[in-house]
Every structure is written in C-alpha cells, then in structure tokens.
Design an enzyme around this catalytic site. Structure first.
Site, PDB file in Angstrom:
ATOM      1  N   LYS A   1     -14.353  82.050   5.818  1.00 45.18           N
ATOM      2  CA  LYS A   1     -14.084  80.607   5.803  1.00 45.18           C
ATOM      3  C   LYS A   1     -14.756  79.938   4.596  1.00 45.18           C
ATOM      4  O   LYS A   1     -14.204  78.975   4.035  1.00 45.18           O
ATOM      5  CB  LYS A   1     -14.523  79.971   7.120  1.00 45.18           C
ATOM      6  CG  LYS A   1     -13.733  80.470   8.330  1.00 45.18           C
ATOM      7  CD  LYS A   1     -12.224  80.261   8.178  1.00 45.18           C
ATOM      8  CE  LYS A   1     -11.446  80.685   9.422  1.00 45.18           C
ATOM      9  NZ  LYS A   1      -9.985  80.485   9.279  1.00 45.18           N
TER      10      LYS A   1
ATOM     11  N   TYR B   1     -16.585  86.571   9.419  1.00 44.90           N
ATOM     12  CA  TYR B   1     -15.777  85.357   9.654  1.00 44.90           C
ATOM     13  C   TYR B   1     -16.292  84.186   8.818  1.00 44.90           C
ATOM     14  O   TYR B   1     -15.513  83.488   8.153  1.00 44.90           O
ATOM     15  CB  TYR B   1     -15.823  85.015  11.150  1.00 44.90           C
ATOM     16  CG  TYR B   1     -14.970  83.833  11.541  1.00 44.90           C
ATOM     17  CD1 TYR B   1     -13.605  83.984  11.777  1.00 44.90           C
ATOM     18  CD2 TYR B   1     -15.529  82.574  11.697  1.00 44.90           C
ATOM     19  CE1 TYR B   1     -12.821  82.897  12.145  1.00 44.90           C
ATOM     20  CE2 TYR B   1     -14.752  81.483  12.064  1.00 44.90           C
ATOM     21  CZ  TYR B   1     -13.399  81.649  12.292  1.00 44.90           C
ATOM     22  OH  TYR B   1     -12.634  80.564  12.652  1.00 44.90           O
TER      23      TYR B   1
HETATM   24  C1  BGC Z   1     -14.330  79.849  15.733  1.00 47.95           C
HETATM   25  C2  BGC Z   1     -14.580  79.633  17.213  1.00 47.95           C
HETATM   26  C3  BGC Z   1     -15.810  78.765  17.416  1.00 47.95           C
HETATM   27  C4  BGC Z   1     -15.768  77.526  16.550  1.00 47.95           C
HETATM   28  C5  BGC Z   1     -17.078  76.721  16.608  1.00 47.95           C
HETATM   29  C6  BGC Z   1     -14.272  78.510  15.057  1.00 47.95           C
HETATM   30  O1  BGC Z   1     -13.960  78.649  13.701  1.00 47.95           O
HETATM   31  O2  BGC Z   1     -13.129  80.581  15.550  1.00 47.95           O
HETATM   32  O3  BGC Z   1     -14.757  80.884  17.856  1.00 47.95           O
HETATM   33  O4  BGC Z   1     -15.885  78.383  18.789  1.00 47.95           O
HETATM   34  O5  BGC Z   1     -15.521  77.860  15.212  1.00 47.95           O
HETATM   35  O6  BGC Z   1     -18.215  77.540  16.451  1.00 47.95           O
END
Ligand code: BGC
Length: 284
Positions: free
Chosen positions: A186, A182
C-alpha cells in the site's frame, strides 16, 4: 460465497443516484465480486457507468452482480482475469473494449492479504501480495492510460480524459506489524498513484486513491465478527463505528465524477479517523 456484507439493494442505489453523474462512461472495477470492489461496481453502475465486474474466483457471484445491475436499468458484464498477469489483463481490456468501446474510469481495487510474523514470511507470501496489490495496479493502469491517450478527450461526457482510482489503505501511512508485505504494497500504491498523477495530469488524466480504514468485508472478518473483536477494533476508530462497503462506493462515485474535477494525486481516507492517531487523543 454470498454478498451479504451490508450491501444496499441495487434498486436503492439507483434511486440514490437519480442524477447519474457517470452517464455515458465505461468503468472497470477489479476484484469486483466481493467486499469493497462489489460496492464500488454497484455504485458506479447505479451512477450511470457501464461497468465491468472483474473477478478471479466465484464466477457465479460476479454474474449475479452483473445480472442485478442489468435488471435495474444499468449495464454490466463480468470478465475473469488475474490482474497480476500481463496477458490476462490485456485480454480483459480487449473484451471490455469489444463490449463498451473504451474505458473512462478504472478502479484498481483487487487486493489481498497474506499475513505472517515477519521472521516467518515466505517469499511466496511476499511476492503474491506485491504481485496483486502493486503490479496488478500498474498493469491495469497502463492499459487504461494507453486507451485514454489513444481515444483523447470526450468533453461532452467528462472534463477529464480518464480517471483512475487506486484502492489503497490506511496502511499506506500506518505501519502494520504482522503485515509487512501488505503495508509495503500500500505504501507502493501511494507513490505509484502520485507518480502517475504527476505525469498524466497534462493529459487531463486524474489519478487518486481511496484509503479505506476498517470496512466490514471478507478480508478482515475476524476483526469485527464478534462483539469483543468489534469493540477492540472501535478503539482504533475515533468516529466509533466500523465502516461499510457503501462508505467506499460513495467515495468512488465522487472521485470518478466531475464533482472532483480539480482533485488529482491525493488519497481520500475513508476511515472514521483511523489515521488520526487516536492513541494520542489523551496523553502524549
Ligand atoms: C485491511 C483490513 C484492516 C484495515 C484497517 C485494511 O487495509 O485490509 O484488514 O482491517 O486496513 O486496519
């Protein structure tokens, strides 16, 4: 699935945006049938944009959101497409152009997590997250840009020929153990956004990201749905509250409208200060 994640009623939003800065524009929001995407779609529609509610699962929820928008003086349709699949993305844009003629605003929102300790992360978990979160944003942005360039400017509607908003995260800059796929996605979105912004600015196409912090949505329910979890989460947020979907919806209207006409290539963090290294407030 319900839509009870602190979403204001469509009537309240319509009242909020009485000046409707997006009138006459067409918007597409990917992943718009829950959480942040739903909020962004509802806000853009209340601000005057004809809006596509893209979804993959739960068509009934997507149709309900579109119905509520249509019943409160707005215009919306729901279109199914998996943003990681080129043919489905192209078919979605064709349907949108049939319905609304063109696109003025793309919100690349669809995204997901498949969390795992690094040593156990499978290639499927890696590819799935990168496929939706990065490739999906590329495929949708490319179709939107092709249409912006084909259509050219419409100065009576907006100073910009087109606007793209990428839904990023605080994790485009904050490393996140247990979520390497993830965070990588990003980080990728950040330079995809900036590269597009640099290349497309001469065509009057603005490209920006929103970097949400912890927002109460289905993606992170376990991080806030008990008092203990929420208290722990708030230690990471100097502003001392967990965000709500409307915090992001409002930011999206700003970045989509001419109020932000001189802003391109930037990430607007909407995070209550999560990116401010709260652990360093004392000490260091
Ligand atoms: C995530 C969340 C998380 C947040 C802060 C987001 O991009 O999808 O799961 O709570 O970031 O960490």
């Amino acid at each position: 699935m319900t839509t009870t994640f602190a979403q204001p009623s469509q009537q309240d939003l319509v009242a909020h945006y009485t000046h409707q800065p997006l009138t006459g524009q067409a918007a597409l929001v990917t992943g718009a049938n829950s959480g942040i995407g739903e909020s962004v779609a509802r806000h853009l529609a209340a601000a005057g944009a004809a809006t596509v509610i893209n979804y993959v699962t739960n068509p009934d929820v997507a149709e309900k959101i579109a119905d509520e928008i249509n019943q409160t003086g707005g215009r919306a349709i729901a279109i199914a497409a998996d943003v990681s699949k080129e043919d489905q993305v192209q078919a979605m844009f064709s349907k949108m152009f049939e319905a609304f003629g063109t696109i003025d605003i793309l919100v690349n929102n669809a995204g997901l997590q498949k969390d795992s300790a690094f040593q156990n992360m499978t290639i499927d978990q890696w590819n799935f997250v990168l496929g939706i979160n990065v490739t999906g944003q590329f495929l949708c942005a490319r179709e939107a840009v092709r249409e912006f360039l084909r259509r050219g400017p419409k100065p009576e509607i907006s100073s910009a020929t087109g606007k793209i908003i990428c839904m990023s995260s605080v994790h485009e800059v904050i490393p996140w153990g247990g979520h390497a796929n993830y965070a990588s996605s990003k980080g990728g979105v950040m330079l995809l956004m900036k590269s597009m912004a640099q290349e497309l600015a001469p065509h009057k196409i603005r490209v920006n990201s929103i970097g949400p912090g912890a927002i109460k949505t289905p993606i992170n329910t376990s991080a806030w749905d008990t008092p203990e979890a929420e208290a722990k989460l708030r230690t990471l947020i100097p502003y001392d509250r967990v965000g709500e979907p409307k915090d992001i919806g409002r930011a999206a209207v700003f970045l989509a409208s001419d109020d932000s006409d001189y802003i391109t290539g930037t990430t607007l963090f909407v995070d209550g200060g999560m990116t401010l290294y709260p652990g360093f407030a004392t000490g260091g």
